[in-house]
Every structure is written in structure tokens, then in C-alpha cells.
Design a protein around this motif. Structure first.
Motif, PDB file in Angstrom:
ATOM      1  N   TYR A   1      14.146  -2.446 -29.062  1.00 14.08           N
ATOM      2  CA  TYR A   1      13.887  -3.010 -27.741  1.00 14.08           C
ATOM      3  C   TYR A   1      12.482  -2.638 -27.250  1.00 14.08           C
TER       4      TYR A   1
ATOM      5  N   VAL B   1      17.534  -1.214 -21.836  1.00 15.73           N
ATOM      6  CA  VAL B   1      18.088  -2.476 -22.336  1.00 15.73           C
ATOM      7  C   VAL B   1      18.371  -3.435 -21.174  1.00 15.73           C
ATOM      8  N   THR B   2      18.919  -2.898 -20.089  1.00 14.60           N
ATOM      9  CA  THR B   2      19.213  -3.739 -18.916  1.00 14.60           C
ATOM     10  C   THR B   2      17.940  -4.332 -18.330  1.00 14.60           C
TER      11      THR B   2
ATOM     12  N   THR C   1      17.844   1.545 -32.063  1.00 19.52           N
ATOM     13  CA  THR C   1      18.049   0.559 -30.998  1.00 19.52           C
ATOM     14  C   THR C   1      16.957   0.674 -29.942  1.00 19.52           C
TER      15      THR C   1
ATOM     16  N   GLN D   1      21.089   5.034 -32.287  1.00 17.25           N
ATOM     17  CA  GLN D   1      20.560   4.860 -30.933  1.00 17.25           C
ATOM     18  C   GLN D   1      19.035   4.916 -30.933  1.00 17.25           C
TER      19      GLN D   1
ATOM     20  N   THR E   1      20.806   8.836 -23.213  1.00 20.11           N
ATOM     21  CA  THR E   1      21.635   7.653 -23.458  1.00 20.11           C
ATOM     22  C   THR E   1      21.653   6.747 -22.232  1.00 20.11           C
ATOM     23  N   ASN E   2      21.674   7.341 -21.029  1.00 19.46           N
ATOM     24  CA  ASN E   2      21.584   6.532 -19.809  1.00 19.46           C
ATOM     25  C   ASN E   2      20.227   5.840 -19.712  1.00 19.46           C
TER      26      ASN E   2
ATOM     27  N   LEU F   1      18.469   4.850 -22.240  1.00 25.25           N
ATOM     28  CA  LEU F   1      18.527   3.729 -23.177  1.00 25.25           C
ATOM     29  C   LEU F   1      19.226   2.532 -22.536  1.00 25.25           C
ATOM     30  N   ARG F   2      20.361   2.771 -21.846  1.00 25.65           N
ATOM     31  CA  ARG F   2      21.076   1.671 -21.186  1.00 25.65           C
ATOM     32  C   ARG F   2      20.197   1.005 -20.123  1.00 25.65           C
ATOM     33  N   ARG F   3      19.477   1.817 -19.340  1.00 21.17           N
ATOM     34  CA  ARG F   3      18.600   1.260 -18.312  1.00 21.17           C
ATOM     35  C   ARG F   3      17.493   0.419 -18.940  1.00 21.17           C
TER      36      ARG F   3
ATOM     37  N   ASN G   1      16.599  -7.133 -20.602  1.00 19.76           N
ATOM     38  CA  ASN G   1      17.360  -8.376 -20.464  1.00 19.76           C
ATOM     39  C   ASN G   1      17.064  -9.078 -19.144  1.00 19.76           C
TER      40      ASN G   1
ATOM     41  N   GLU H   1      23.201  13.072 -22.239  1.00 19.45           N
ATOM     42  CA  GLU H   1      23.605  11.906 -21.453  1.00 19.45           C
ATOM     43  C   GLU H   1      22.419  11.308 -20.710  1.00 19.45           C
TER      44      GLU H   1
END
Length: 362
Positions: free
Chosen positions: A85, A50-51, A81, A78, A43-44, A46-48, A54, A40
Motif C-alpha cells: 500500500y 489502508v483506510t 501489506t 503485515q 497494526t492499528n 496499518l489499518r488507518r 481507499n 497493537e
């Protein structure tokens, strides 16, 4: 009574062994299940990443996406991805080497499992990445990615009209000019003069000399001096420097690592390690690839050439620590793993190496 006690103890030992076997099997199954699911933490991350991308925070995004890709190698969708980015963030930071490296990893992962076409990424991100890949990668590498459908048909040239033939002007003949032959002049007649009369030779009086009056010098001994000149051997010409296509070798090593062919990956990476003119991004790529191929001597060579780590490169302290431990430099390994711990998750592998290093020093 004694026999009953003996039988009881024997039964208890058998039961204990059976219980320990069951516990070990359960722990092994749990460990395998945990290894198959991405952490986790990554994966967290990765989300950070991408955010932050953007939001235009490209430097933070690049660092977070590199860490995310580090832990998502077994989750191909993942992993791709994160690399897509990462390539775009590196381009925004004008780090072309890092952008090319990330794009090549997307292609290499596609060769293992074809997931690129089904990735859940926005269409503008996909289009931007494909434009970047077409510019940075070779034609054969870019062709391995499924292309997005074109928005409009290409305009075809009109070939229905019959072209007007072009008349070729007739060739003009150049008149031949005859060159008159030069006449050879005849030699002028030479006048011959009559020979002049030669004077008569004078008579030479001959007189005899007694033999005992003739002085004869003894013959002189000739001294022959021989000079030996030693010619030094001509050294052979130095061997021609071997030209190494660094990007092609990296792509070969990446593909070999993804199919777990460690021997082929080591061979390709050692060829890259002999290139003296590697930039910083290539040295990090070499060090990480050699670590994954379990070639710790080559990884150590790359880290020694890198020198001091910059902000955003802190997770590589862990790779450096493992390479130092595996090559026997335990004190340096302790220093590097302590530098890495605030920036990475303490996974079972990290904890195991931390214990190994502490045990080696004690």
C-alpha cells in the motif's frame, strides 16, 4: 536460641533468592512473548493507512504506512501489506523513489519467507502493485514475486500458411572497361656545347716574413656555462570514479538485514554513503538501513546530509537520536528524542534509550 535464629535467617535468605530468580524468569518470558507479537499500535496504524488509501487520502496513508512498516518487520505478511500500500500511495503522490523502495522491500521480505501469494489483499490492489513493480523493478527482482493468473490467453500468430517465396532478381554483371595504358614520352635530345677556355691563373709572389714579426694572440679561455633545468614530476592521473549501482546495493543490504547478516549490510550501505548525488529518499533509506545494521556513523552521515525534517518524517527523529547517542553527541540526542516522542510509541527500546540519554547528560 542463637543457633535457631541463625538457621531461620539463613532459610529466609535462600527463600528470597529463589523468589527473585522465579520473578526474573517470568519477566524474561513475558518480554520474549511481547517481542514476538506485533504491537497493537502498529497494526492499528496499518489499518488507518489502508483506510486512508481507499478514501483517496494518499499523503496521510503514506505517512501512516511507513510508521506501520517500521514496527511490523517481524510479521512478514503485515510488513509486506504495509509496503504494498505504501508503494501505491507513493505512486499516487508521484514519489517514484519511495514507491520503488517499498516494492524492493516486498521482494526482499519474500526472499526470507514466501508470504506474498497468500496475502489477504484485494485483487485490484495486487494487480496494481504487480504492474507498478514490473515498471520500477529490474526483471530479476519482479520475477521473485508470484504473478497473478492471466485473465485471458494470449493470441498466437497464425503460422499454418506457407509463406510465398520471394524471388531474388539475378545479379547484373558490370562490363569491364579497359583503361588504355599511358605511354611514357621519350626525352628530347639535349645539345652539348664545347667547353669554354679558362683563363690562366695569375702568379702569386711569395715573400718570407721573419718569425719575430708574427704576432700571435694568446688563446682565449672558453667559459662553459651549464644550465640545469628542473622538470617538475608529472602527477599521476586521478583514479577513475567508482560507479555504484545504488539500487542494487540497497537491495543487497535489505536482504542481508532480513537474514541478520549485519556485516554484509554495512559493507553495501557504506558504498552507497560514498555516492555524492543521493536524493532525499535515498538518504532516508541509507540512514534507516545503517541504523538497523548498527552502523551509527554511517546513519549519522546520512542524517547530516538530509538536514531539516519535513512533515511526515517525524519518526526518524528517533533514529537520529540513537545515532547521536551512540556517537557521543548527547545534547543533540536529547533534542531529537524529544522531537520524536509525540509521533512514536514509547516501546521498551525507546524508554531505554531515553533513560540512557538522560543519564549521560546528568
Amino acid at each position: 536460641m542463637r543457633e535457631q535464629q541463625f538457621e531461620y535467617l539463613k532459610t529466609m535468605r535462600t527463600t528470597k533468592r529463589l523468589a527473585m530468580s522465579v520473578i526474573a524468569a517470568l519477566l524474561l518470558a513475558a518480554g520474549s512473548a511481547m517481542a514476538a507479537v506485533p504491537s497493537e499500535f502498529y497494526t492499528n496504524m496499518l489499518r488507518r493507512g489502508v483506510t486512508d488509501y481507499n478514501a483517496g487520502r494518499f499523503e496521510a496513508a503514506a505517512s501512516e504506512l511507513r510508521i506501520a512498516a517500521f514496527g511490523l518487520l517481524d510479521a512478514i505478511d503485515q510488513y509486506q501489506t504495509a509496503q504494498i500500500y505504501s508503494a501505491l500511495a507513493s505512486e499516487k503522490l508521484t514519489q517514484e523513489g519511495e514507491a520503488r523502495r517499498a516494492a524492493e522491500r516486498v521482494v526482499a521480505a519474500e526472499g526470507v519467507q514466501a508470504r506474498y501469494a497468500s496475502l489477504s489483499i484485494p485483487s485490484d490492489i495486487r494487480a496494481a502493485f504487480e504492474t507498478l513493480a514490473a515498471r520500477l523493478l529490474t526483471a530479476s527482482q519482479a520475477a521473485k514475486l508470484p504473478r497473478a493468473p492471466a485473465s485471458s490467453a494470449a493470441v498466437q500468430p497464425d503460422v499454418s500458411a506457407t509463406p510465398t517465396p520471394v524471388k531474388t532478381p539475378p545479379k547484373t554483371q558490370t562490363p569491364k572497361v579497359e583503361t588504355p595504358k599511358a605511354e611514357t614520352p621519350k626525352p628530347a635530345p639535349q645539345k652539348t656545347e664545347p667547353p669554354k677556355a679558362q683563363p690562366a691563373p695569375k702568379k702569386v709572389e711569395q715573400r718570407s716574413i721573419p718569425a719575430e714579426q708574427i704576432v700571435v694572440d694568446p688563446p682565449k679561455a672558453k667559459t662553459t656555462t651549464t644550465t640545469t633545468t628542473t622538470v617538475p614530476p608529472v602527477p599521476p592521473p586521478p583514479p577513475a570514479a567508482k560507479t555504484v549501482d545504488v539500487q542494487a546495493r540497497f537491495a543487497t543490504a535489505e536482504a542481508a538485514l532480513l537474514r541478520n547478516d549485519l556485516a554484509s549490510a554495512r559493507t553495501a550501505l557504506r558504498e552507497v554513503a560514498d555516492v555524492p548525488s543521493l536524493d532525499r529518499a535515498a538518504l532516508f533509506r541509507l540512514a534507516e538501513g545503517a541504523y538497523r545494521a548498527r552502523d551509527f556513523n554511517t546513519a549519522l552521515r546520512a542524517f547530516r546530509r538530509i538536514g531539516t525534517f519535513h512533515p511526515g518524517e517525524e519518526p526518524y527523529h528517533y533514529y537520529f537520536a540513537v545515532a547521536l547517542y551512540e556517537t557521543g553527541a548527547y545534547g543533540e540526542a536529547k533534542r531529537e528524542i524529544n522531537a520524536a516522542l509525540p509521533f512514536i510509541e514509547v516501546t521498551p527500546d525507546v524508554a531505554r534509550y531515553q533513560e540512557k540519554i538522560d543519564r549521560a547528560l546528568n
